[in-house]
Design a protein around this motif. Structure first.
Motif, PDB file in Angstrom:
ATOM      1  N   LEU A 199       0.782  -1.381   0.078  1.00 54.26           N
ATOM      2  CA  LEU A 199      -0.010  -0.112   0.150  1.00 54.26           C
ATOM      3  C   LEU A 199       0.767   1.117  -0.008  1.00 54.26           C
ATOM      4  N   ALA A 200       1.990   1.200   0.746  1.00 51.05           N
ATOM      5  CA  ALA A 200       2.633   2.505   1.015  1.00 51.05           C
ATOM      6  C   ALA A 200       3.275   3.045  -0.140  1.00 51.05           C
ATOM      7  N   LYS A 201       3.317   2.075  -1.285  1.00 51.71           N
ATOM      8  CA  LYS A 201       4.217   2.790  -2.365  1.00 51.71           C
ATOM      9  C   LYS A 201       3.284   3.977  -3.041  1.00 51.71           C
ATOM     10  N   VAL A 202       2.226   3.925  -2.908  1.00 47.51           N
ATOM     11  CA  VAL A 202       1.289   5.187  -3.474  1.00 47.51           C
ATOM     12  C   VAL A 202       1.742   6.436  -3.106  1.00 47.51           C
ATOM     13  N   LEU A 203       2.325   6.514  -1.786  1.00 50.90           N
ATOM     14  CA  LEU A 203       2.921   7.640  -1.060  1.00 50.90           C
ATOM     15  C   LEU A 203       4.108   8.167  -1.959  1.00 50.90           C
ATOM     16  N   ASP A 204       4.573   7.409  -2.860  1.00 47.49           N
ATOM     17  CA  ASP A 204       5.558   8.104  -3.576  1.00 47.49           C
ATOM     18  C   ASP A 204       5.285   8.711  -4.929  1.00 47.49           C
ATOM     19  N   ASP A 205       3.863   8.753  -5.403  1.00 49.74           N
ATOM     20  CA  ASP A 205       3.540   9.007  -6.491  1.00 49.74           C
ATOM     21  C   ASP A 205       3.702  10.470  -6.910  1.00 49.74           C
ATOM     22  N   PRO A 206       3.737  11.389  -5.991  1.00 47.86           N
ATOM     23  CA  PRO A 206       4.024  12.601  -6.526  1.00 47.86           C
ATOM     24  C   PRO A 206       5.588  13.075  -7.174  1.00 47.86           C
ATOM     25  N   ILE A 207       6.365  11.908  -6.420  1.00 50.63           N
ATOM     26  CA  ILE A 207       7.706  11.837  -6.944  1.00 50.63           C
ATOM     27  C   ILE A 207       7.834  11.247  -8.317  1.00 50.63           C
ATOM     28  N   LEU A 208       7.195  10.266  -8.382  1.00 50.34           N
ATOM     29  CA  LEU A 208       7.070   9.353  -9.411  1.00 50.34           C
ATOM     30  C   LEU A 208       6.683   9.696 -10.737  1.00 50.34           C
ATOM     31  N   ILE A 209       5.687  10.824 -10.717  1.00 48.09           N
ATOM     32  CA  ILE A 209       4.775  11.496 -11.718  1.00 48.09           C
ATOM     33  C   ILE A 209       6.053  12.271 -12.543  1.00 48.09           C
ATOM     34  N   ASP A 210       6.751  12.925 -11.791  1.00 54.05           N
ATOM     35  CA  ASP A 210       7.848  13.802 -12.377  1.00 54.05           C
ATOM     36  C   ASP A 210       9.058  12.936 -13.116  1.00 54.05           C
ATOM     37  N   ILE A 211       9.148  11.826 -12.689  1.00 52.66           N
ATOM     38  CA  ILE A 211      10.231  10.801 -13.128  1.00 52.66           C
ATOM     39  C   ILE A 211       9.650  10.287 -14.253  1.00 52.66           C
ATOM     40  N   VAL A 212       8.407   9.715 -14.592  1.00 54.37           N
ATOM     41  CA  VAL A 212       7.864   8.992 -15.507  1.00 54.37           C
ATOM     42  C   VAL A 212       7.817   9.950 -16.691  1.00 54.37           C
ATOM     43  N   LYS A 213       7.548  11.294 -16.259  1.00 57.67           N
ATOM     44  CA  LYS A 213       7.620  12.493 -17.215  1.00 57.67           C
ATOM     45  C   LYS A 213       9.156  12.437 -18.017  1.00 57.67           C
ATOM     46  N   ALA A 214      10.121  12.659 -17.020  1.00 57.62           N
ATOM     47  CA  ALA A 214      11.436  12.782 -17.506  1.00 57.62           C
ATOM     48  C   ALA A 214      11.558  11.676 -18.327  1.00 57.62           C
ATOM     49  N   ILE A 215      11.277  10.341 -17.930  1.00 62.11           N
ATOM     50  CA  ILE A 215      11.612   9.057 -18.914  1.00 62.11           C
ATOM     51  C   ILE A 215      11.131   9.311 -20.281  1.00 62.11           C
ATOM     52  N   GLU A 216       9.687   9.827 -20.122  1.00 61.49           N
ATOM     53  CA  GLU A 216       9.158   9.748 -21.383  1.00 61.49           C
ATOM     54  C   GLU A 216       9.509  10.782 -22.383  1.00 61.49           C
ATOM     55  N   GLU A 217      10.126  11.980 -21.601  1.00 63.30           N
ATOM     56  CA  GLU A 217      10.596  13.214 -22.482  1.00 63.30           C
ATOM     57  C   GLU A 217      12.118  12.794 -22.564  1.00 63.30           C
ATOM     58  N   LYS A 218      12.777  11.926 -22.145  1.00 61.87           N
ATOM     59  CA  LYS A 218      14.132  11.492 -22.281  1.00 61.87           C
ATOM     60  C   LYS A 218      14.792  12.779 -21.576  1.00 61.87           C
ATOM     61  N   ARG A 219      14.558  13.246 -20.586  1.00 59.65           N
ATOM     62  CA  ARG A 219      15.223  14.254 -19.872  1.00 59.65           C
ATOM     63  C   ARG A 219      15.999  13.896 -18.662  1.00 59.65           C
ATOM     64  N   CYS A 220      16.879  14.601 -18.433  1.00 58.55           N
ATOM     65  CA  CYS A 220      17.790  14.399 -17.076  1.00 58.55           C
ATOM     66  C   CYS A 220      16.883  15.037 -16.009  1.00 58.55           C
ATOM     67  N   ILE A 221      17.302  14.535 -14.778  1.00 57.80           N
ATOM     68  CA  ILE A 221      16.653  14.945 -13.424  1.00 57.80           C
ATOM     69  C   ILE A 221      17.788  15.342 -12.507  1.00 57.80           C
ATOM     70  N   GLN A 222      17.406  16.212 -11.888  1.00 57.66           N
ATOM     71  CA  GLN A 222      18.294  16.727 -10.534  1.00 57.66           C
ATOM     72  C   GLN A 222      17.417  16.401  -9.230  1.00 57.66           C
ATOM     73  N   PHE A 223      17.944  15.436  -8.413  1.00 55.00           N
ATOM     74  CA  PHE A 223      17.120  14.891  -7.338  1.00 55.00           C
ATOM     75  C   PHE A 223      17.974  14.757  -6.050  1.00 55.00           C
ATOM     76  N   THR A 224      16.974  14.866  -4.846  1.00 52.62           N
ATOM     77  CA  THR A 224      17.913  14.705  -3.657  1.00 52.62           C
ATOM     78  C   THR A 224      17.329  13.249  -3.025  1.00 52.62           C
ATOM     79  N   ASN A 225      18.364  12.671  -2.708  1.00 51.40           N
ATOM     80  CA  ASN A 225      18.110  11.246  -2.104  1.00 51.40           C
ATOM     81  C   ASN A 225      18.594  11.225  -0.805  1.00 51.40           C
TER      82      ASN A 225
END
Lengths: 322, 412
Positions: free
Chosen positions: B209-235
């Motif tokens: 269940l808890a994985k849905v909590l990451d979706d606001p982050i995931l939405i940007d990442i799938v967008k970057a994958i789709e648009e073949k763009r690099c990302i800057q992120f904090t981990n």
């Protein structure tokens, strides 16, 4: 397209409901908010209406609240929702719910919308290679008939081939589908009937059903209670202690987060004590998972479950010695 | 009560605490030392308000604990979707929302005309600028349609219904299923809530269940994958207890349906190596420029080839594959299910019969160490394990020896 937006929020939905309810007393308004809100929603919602910070209601001469907006309009599907829908229609499981024509029609209507995600970029890398064949017309037809039976509260006559090759022919009341992303399979959870009497609780793989026929018979109203009582029977509590080694505590807590559990950290011994609540039917699956953790955890009980671990270790010992 | 509200502006405010209370329910208040006590108390109160039925509080000699306990087998909807229904808003936001939805139902008006209607019909005052901003926002969400009349934009309510896309009689089951199973299931849940639908027919097993909590982050990442763009992120590294910033090219999301973890597989910007980052540890994402076009297609093709040999997260650009062989004793008459297991769980490995009740499983992968938990799950049947990496055999044997000591010594 905002994924976290107030337009999808609880407060907007409550407001929409209140507006649709028309003129109402303070008590009626309180009741709606109390029933549909979060734990503390009424503390924020009611004063905002009363003090007209949200001036969508006005008090009339009888002291009742009269909405200034009459409709409480429902949102149209937003771009975000349409983009999600477009992505989901690419999932082969959509074929279980919709006919090919319905899928084509929906996709055509969404032709100017970009999908929210591309399923090919999200890989379930450890999914078992035994999934149901969603392209199969038989599976699609059986799924659809079983859903119809659930929705119309009908019984079905099923012909089923068990994993051991045994053929079963019987009457069942379909109660739920259970889907597992790990197995990528559907199981039917049903009540088996013997004439008018409940004979037991059955778990049947969708892919093993050979034939289905909807039966027109009156069902007793208590079958859902019977189903739930059987389903919840056989719970097992596994006592485990985890050691602070190879990140075991974190790995275990994430991996078993789909089970109900109680965990207490013992600071003095640096161990985590866990009570894991499992369905007795899942015992073997859980046993296998726990063995995979190796010596970074120890199962303390119940004794019959510990005995299963010991039995496997004794077999392993004898294999290693030969 | 000043300063506290059960709604939140930023999702990250509830994401971390919800996950912590759910996954690490054993932690006490003192364990959350990196955050302020005030923030902990607010989060605890807020989460209790959102997830009332699932929150438990307890106290022992170590301190006070808050945990979220959910048995996932019998739930019809992910309780964490409540987090997605808790976005805060201003007084103007909610008032204008309902006014505009009614005013623009069936008619097209400009922002100035809307301001006039609000003033004479509803006796409320809003600046045209405020109205214009909201109209633009809702146009972007697809709620209002716009048409040009001279220089002015005229807005009207989009009259589409979800049943224009999915037949009414199939809608509840369709949404009930995919809102739990598909990525970004909260969006399906929005549709269910909006249309007063509920899930009557589906339960889910192995449901993380808890994985849905990451979706606001995931939405940007799938967008970057789709648009073949690099990302800057904090981990955030739990092991190092440290937060660091990175730049990389995200290529795939690797999702485990067996342990609930999701990873983002990324290519370093110098194209030298792949790294996988846990999605739940990524805190902020910013989309950067597209990855150089001349490399993209080759890199995608290379990864598709490489990923076919991966067991888990470990995907390497240059390294040779580790061959792993496991010989097993399987009672052919009674234990066909073990052979089934090897086939369905063995991720493209092969199974060979060496003799009576004697089988060999073989595969090649980047890091056979990732396979150890799976290998150990066959305890009781393993005749031998061998790999080009001698560590695998050593760890397996040491672990099994330790388990003999843990479980069997007490019986001797």
């Amino acid at each position: 397209m905002e994924i976290f937006s107030e337009i999808y929020g609880k407060y907007y939905r409550i407001m929409s409901r209140l507006l649709k309810n028309g003129t109402q007393t303070a008590a009626q308004m309180h009741d709606t908010i109390h029933k549909s809100g979060f734990g503390e929603t009424e503390l924020y919602f009611e004063p905002s209406i009363r003090e007209e910070s949200w001036p969508l209601f006005r008090k009339n001469s009888s002291g009742d609240y009269e909405p200034i907006v009459k409709t409480g309009q429902t949102l149209p599907p937003t771009l975000l929702e349409k983009a999600w829908l477009k992505a989901v229609l690419e999932d082969e499981k959509a074929k279980l719910f919709l006919s090919p024509d319905e899928i084509v029609a929906a996709k055509e209507k969404l032709s100017d919308v970009a999908p929210l995600f591309n399923g090919n970029n999200i890989i379930n890398f450890d999914q078992f290679d035994i999934g149901d064949d969603y392209e199969s017309h038989t599976i699609q037809r059986h799924f659809s008939l079983l859903l119809e039976a659930m929705n119309r509260k009908k019984a079905v006559r099923l012909n089923y081939l068990s994993a051991r090759g045994k053929e079963i022919d019987g009457l069942f009341i379909p109660c739920k589908f259970e889907y597992s992303p790990k197995n990528d399979r559907f199981r039917l959870l049903a009540v088996e009937l013997d004439n008018d009497c409940y004979k037991g609780y059955s778990v049947l793989n969708l892919g093993r059903i050979q034939n289905i026929e909807l039966i027109d018979m009156e069902l007793q109203e208590d079958y859902q209670q019977y189903f739930l009582s059987k389903r919840n029977k056989g719970e097992k509590i596994i006592d485990i202690e985890l050691y602070d080694e190879r990140n075991a505590m974190e790995r275990f807590m994430v991996e078993f987060s789909n089970y109900q559990k109680e965990a207490v950290y013992d600071k003095e011994r640096d161990i985590l004590k866990v009570k894991l609540y499992i369905d007795g039917l899942d015992a073997t699956e859980v046993l296998i998972k726990l063995l995979g953790f190796g010596p970074v955890l120890k199962v303390l009980g119940p004794s019959d479950f510990v005995e299963l671990i010991k039995e496997r270790l004794r077999k392993q010992q004898s294999l290693s010695q030969n | 009560m000043a300063g506290y509200n059960e709604l939140v502006k930023n999702f990250s405010k509830i994401r971390d605490y919800m996950r912590e209370f759910f996954i690490y329910g054993y932690k006490t208040r003192d364990d959350y030392d990196q955050k302020s006590a005030r923030s902990y108390d607010d989060a605890r109160r807020r989460i209790n308000s959102l997830l009332d039925d699932y929150v438990t509080f307890s106290q022992d000699k170590n301190g006070r604990r808050t945990s979220i306990t959910i048995s996932t087998n019998n739930i019809s909807s992910n309780p964490f979707y409540a987090a997605y229904a808790s976005k805060s808003f201003t007084d103007n936001d909610i008032t204008l929302h309902f006014l505009l939805m009614e005013i623009l139902d069936g008619q097209s008006l400009t922002a100035d005309e809307i301001a006039d209607v609000i003033s004479y019909k509803y006796e409320l005052l809003f600046e045209t600028q405020t109205i214009r901003k909201k109209l633009k926002e809702y146009q972007n969400e697809g709620i209002f349609l716009v048409e040009k009349e001279g220089h002015a934009n005229k807005y009207t309510l989009n009259k589409e219904k979800i049943t224009d896309y999915i037949p009414k009689e199939k809608l509840a089951d369709f949404l009930a299923f995919f809102s739990e199973v598909a990525p970004f299931g909260e969006v399906g849940n929005y549709l269910m809530q909006e249309n007063d639908l509920q899930n009557d027919n589906f339960w889910f097993k192995h449901h993380y269940l808890a994985k849905v909590l990451d979706d606001p982050i995931l939405i940007d990442i799938v967008k970057a994958i789709e648009e073949k763009r690099c990302i800057q992120f904090t981990n955030y590294s739990e092991r190092l207890e440290d937060t660091r910033a990175f730049i990389a090219f995200p290529m795939k999301i690797l999702s485990s349906v067996q342990n609930g973890r999701r990873f983002v597989l990324m290519l370093s910007v110098d194209r030298r190596f792949y790294t996988c980052f846990r999605l739940d540890y990524i805190k902020e994402v910013k989309l950067l420029d597209p990855f150089p076009k001349r490399f993209v297609d080759d890199e995608i093709a290379l990864l598709d080839k490489k990923i076919a040999s991966a067991w888990g997260m470990s995907v390497k650009r240059a390294a040779r594959l580790d061959k792993l062989e496991m010989e097993l004793f399987v009672d052919e008459e009674k234990e066909q299910y073990i052979l089934e297991r090897l086939k369905m769980e063995g991720r493209k490995g092969t199974v060979e019969r060496l003799g009576d009740n004697h089988f060999k499983y073989t595969t090649s992968t980047f890091d056979a160490g990732e396979m150890l938990p799976w290998i150990k799950s066959f305890t009781g049947r393993v005749i031998s394990v061998s790999s080009q990496n001698p560590k695998i055999k050593e760890v397996f044997e040491t672990d099994i020896e330790r388990m003999y000591e843990m479980y069997l010594q007490e019986d001797e």
